[in-house]
Design an enzyme around this catalytic site. Structure first.
Site, PDB file in Angstrom:
ATOM      1  CG  HIS A  41      -1.949   0.978   1.331  1.00 37.48           C
ATOM      2  ND1 HIS A  41      -1.720   2.286   1.693  1.00 37.48           N
ATOM      3  CD2 HIS A  41      -3.289   0.881   1.124  1.00 37.48           C
ATOM      4  CE1 HIS A  41      -2.853   2.953   1.705  1.00 37.48           C
ATOM      5  NE2 HIS A  41      -3.829   2.128   1.353  1.00 37.48           N
ATOM      6  CG  ASP A  72       0.424  -2.579   6.253  1.00 37.42           C
ATOM      7  OD1 ASP A  72      -0.555  -2.729   7.008  1.00 37.42           O
ATOM      8  OD2 ASP A  72       0.367  -1.905   5.207  1.00 37.42           O
ATOM      9  CD  GLN A 109      -6.752  -4.485   3.613  1.00 37.36           C
ATOM     10  OE1 GLN A 109      -7.700  -5.265   3.577  1.00 37.36           O
ATOM     11  NE2 GLN A 109      -6.924  -3.175   3.548  1.00 37.36           N
ATOM     12  CE  LYS A 141      -7.468  -0.663   6.172  1.00 33.64           C
ATOM     13  NZ  LYS A 141      -8.238  -0.240   5.003  1.00 33.64           N
ATOM     14  CB  CYS A 183      -3.705   3.235  -1.660  1.00 31.32           C
ATOM     15  SG  CYS A 183      -4.778   4.653  -1.415  1.00 31.32           S
TER      16      CYS A 183
END
Length: 404
Positions: free
Chosen positions: A121, A198, A201, A224, A362
């Site tokens: 991202h 990261d 997600q 999220k 993104c």
């Protein structure tokens, strides 16, 4: 097994209509919907507590502080951090990544290298570019293949004694690929490099164990995973957080201030300058508790069935191509239909009540790799159903007919 009707009843927005049609919400990769228990907890904070934390001796301040620290402990237990003070509240994944990148500006020098992956991202690319520009370090990119998988043989060649930090997503927001992060963590550590994961997600779909992974940093957003926007977590190993300088200066993060010199507070407050999103931090703990009450095994089973069913149904459409066909993937189907621009299909299916994401998500380097302007992304959550997928498939067929 999930009682899907009971689960869906927890989310008031799912019963509403959009453009006169029953809402089908397939943009969970951008943000998840919120259960009533989370919505109620936000209102309850402002109605019953609403005071600043860590600073007051009065009763409301103590109640707010206690609730905030209980939430920190909830998240510590959820990700299995060794210490509560390794859990730093942030405004989201982007904030967490920038805090670490800013800290590494005091470590890197010319000749050092930072490794990112080709499927990141933008929020896990731009801060490292800025860092390299500031320090003279070099940014190197781990390539991926046509299936949307990182090429581990190339990673093995890239990581070296020059590598100071590796930064990679756990799951790709654009493709749904689950990256082999445990292998990547162990390989980075062989060369003495730190590694940041990261997890933006990943946390809606699985429960990361940061001690088992042995990652140095793990960052994610609350919105999220059924929590409020403007909330997130930076997990960092105690030794690393003690080594890095604070990201922001101000109140809360200091021990003593004079005009000659200031000294910094101990963890976690060193990285939590200013009045935080108190309600958001508290309610993030509520969201984590809610997801654990659903059960991540149940979440994974439901989403696995949705991805398999959605893939099968979408591939019935002539000319449809799916991007991201990794062996290990979850909860995202990115696709295009022939030469039709993804935005055009997204606009038509929205009129039919279906929320999908269109564009580059993104993740422009991914789109450049596939030589496309973007994709239509259907991203699922545990409260979605196969019947909703059927509605989407028929809508895409209708859009294809209209635009061909």
């Amino acid at each position: 097994m999930l009682d899907i009707n009971k689960v869906r009843a927890d989310f008031p927005i799912l019963s509403q209509k959009v453009n006169g049609k029953q809402l089908v919400y397939f943009d969970n990769g951008a943000t998840s919907q919120k259960p009533q228990v989370v919505i109620d907890a936000i209102a309850q904070y402002y109605q019953e507590i609403n005071a600043n934390i860590h600073r007051g001796v009065h009763t409301l301040s103590q109640l707010a502080t206690d609730a905030y620290e209980v939430s920190r402990a909830t998240i510590q237990n959820h990700i299995n951090a060794k210490f509560a003070h390794e859990v730093i509240f942030t405004s989201g994944t982007t904030h967490g990544i920038n805090a670490v990148a800013n800290g590494f500006a005091s470590i890197l020098k010319v000749g050092d290298e930072v490794l990112v992956s080709a499927m990141e991202h933008h929020s896990n690319i731009v801060p490292w570019q800025m860092l390299c520009e500031k320090t003279g370090a070099t940014l190197r990119v781990i390539p991926m293949n046509e299936n949307g998988e990182l090429i581990m043989a190339e990673y093995d060649k890239l990581v070296s004694e020059k590598t100071k930090i590796v930064t990679v997503n756990h799951i790709s927001n654009a493709l749904g690929t689950i990256n082999p992060i445990k292998y990547m963590i162990d390989k980075a550590h062989e060369f003495g490099a730190a590694i940041l994961i990261d997890g933006a997600q990943a946390v809606p779909h699985l429960k990361p164990d940061v001690q088992e992974l042995d990652c140095d940093f793990y960052v994610f957003s609350g919105h999220k995973m059924c929590g409020p926007t403007g909330t997130g977590i930076l997990y960092g190993k105690e030794a690393w957080l003690n080594q890095l300088p604070p990201y922001q200066g101000g109140g809360e993060m200091i021990k003593e201030v004079t005009f000659e010199k200031s000294t910094y507070a101990d963890l976690p407050h060193k990285f939590e300058a200013g009045t935080p999103n108190i309600a958001g931090g508290i309610v993030l703990g509520t969201a984590v508790d809610y997801m654990n009450s659903i059960g991540f095994e149940n979440i994974q089973q439901q989403e696995k069935e949705l991805v398999e069913y959605g893939t099968k149904r979408l591939l019935e459409i002539e000319g449809l191509k799916i991007y991201g066909t990794a062996k290990e993937k979850t909860s995202v189907i990115s696709f295009n239909v022939g030469e039709i621009h993804p935005y055009d299909i997204g606009t038509i299916v929205d009129k039919l009540g279906i929320a999908v994401r269109t564009g580059h998500h993104c993740a422009q380097p991914i789109m450049e790799f596939f030589k496309i302007p973007g994709t239509i992304r259907a991203s699922f959550s545990f409260y979605n159903t196969k019947e909703e997928i059927d509605v989407m498939v028929e809508a895409v067929k209708k859009a294809q007919l209209m635009l061909s």
